[in-house]
Design a protein around this motif. Structure first.
Motif: not given
Length: 385
Positions: A113, A157, A161-162
């Motif tokens: 990420p 990735p 939420n990343k």
């Protein structure tokens, strides 16, 4: 022993099976069906197809590179399960923001990420909008979902939420423009009987998208019930050949969404315009003779063929210049229609259905400033009693 089949196609018996290839950018499952004269025949065709997709890929997961794998996924999976116009948009994102970039040469199972976040931040610094980055991430998120499903990688990735899209999508949202009443009158009274004039009047009086308008056929006009049946859309699309060379072809396709297929009121003022179009079309038919191909289209070229909508924006711009109206995009005719409905107190839900929006939220988000003006008009109930 009788050959076992489970379906009939074009009058012949086949064994059919289907596989899930992943999800598209809207999150919908991508499925492909295989037909054979027997179960083993269908399975063999399935295996050949999957092996073709995964040729040289699944053998060495640690040697997969992001760019090449996305390219394979787009051509072998996405191209088969989306509209040509949708694939063209996705492939354009890949060519502009993935191919020949630092992303392209990352090993698939090494992508983290933080790599994606840094790349997005750099794009923002280079002047790319949050909307562009959002759409790029949407495509990559869909691809990584596929990669997880295929066991290429363990985690996606690019999940919400990343990753944080840099900038503010809300602030970048462009305020819609509408035509003033005086400008609409100039369009209506323009001293020409041109196709672009009639398209403009049809769009502003019904709220149709331009593709829906030029895809209209005469049998879509219901004079009995005073309705227009919107069942298709016309668009000049990019078709890719086996060498991924692009060719542009005007074509008829399904409406933008399921909700876009709808019945809308036929304005009384539009009936006279349709009659005028019919008269001019009959003159064209006589001039063209046997060269004319009657496709039942309301808006077509001199020989009855589908209009090339890629020229529509330029034609509209020249038309507005001829009649002394400041240029606004042709889609603003649709915005004008919607705004007028709100100004006449037509409910949000009704306007959403008339426009063929997928949800009422889309309508509300698009016309926030118009709705706010009407909210400001509301009265203070307690002070009025």
């Amino acid at each position: 022993m009788a050959v076992k089949t489970n379906c009939v196609k074009n009058g012949k018996k086949y064994y059919r099976l289907a596989v899930t290839l992943g999800r598209n950018s809207e999150g919908k499952l991508i499925r492909k069906e295989f037909y054979g004269i027997s179960k083993s025949d269908a399975e063999e065709k399935r295996d050949i197809y999957l092996n073709k997709i995964n040729s040289g890929i699944k053998k060495d997961f640690d040697k997969l590179f992001l760019g090449k794998t996305i390219n394979n996924w787009l051509i072998e999976v996405v191209k088969l399960s989306t509209k040509p116009s949708t694939f063209d948009r996705y492939y354009g994102i890949y060519k502009n923001y993935i191919e020949d970039t630092t992303l392209s040469f990352l090993k698939l199972n090494d992508v983290h990420p933080t790599d994606m976040q840094q790349y997005y931040n750099n794009l923002k610094k280079k002047g790319k909008t949050s909307s562009v980055i959002f759409n790029l991430n949407k495509l990559l998120r869909s691809f990584f979902n596929y990669a997880v499903l295929q066991d290429y990688i363990q985690k996606n990735p690019c999940l919400a939420n990343k990753i944080k899209i840099p900038g503010d999508l809300r602030k970048e949202k462009k305020k819609i423009k509408v035509f003033e009443d005086s400008e609409i009158k100039l369009i209506l009274n323009a001293p020409e009987d041109s196709t672009i004039k009639f398209i403009a009047l049809s769009c502003v009086s019904t709220g149709m998208r331009r593709g829906e308008c030029i895809g209209l056929k005469w049998n879509d006009i219901d004079y009995v019930n005073n309705e227009i049946h919107i069942r298709r859309s016309a668009k000049t699309i990019a078709i890719y050949d086996d060498n991924m060379k692009k060719h542009y072809i005007p074509t008829i396709q399904t409406t933008k969404t399921y909700e876009s297929e709808r019945d809308i009121p036929l304005p009384t003022s539009l009936i006279n315009i349709l009659n005028k179009i019919k008269e001019l079309q009959n003159i064209r038919k006589e001039k063209a003779g046997e060269s004319y191909i009657d496709n039942d289209l309301i808006f077509c070229n001199e020989v009855g063929e589908l209009l090339d909508d890629s020229n529509l924006t330029r034609s509209f711009s020249r038309f507005l210049k001829r009649i002394g109206v400041e240029y606004k995009h042709i889609h603003c005719l649709r915005h004008t229609y919607a705004t007028k409905q709100f100004e006449n107190d037509i409910p949000l839900k009704t306007v959403s259905k008339l426009l063929g929006h997928k949800s009422i939220k889309i309508t509300a988000d698009t016309y926030t400033h118009v709705l706010k003006r009407h909210k400001d008009k509301t009265i203070d109930i307690l002070s009025s009693v």
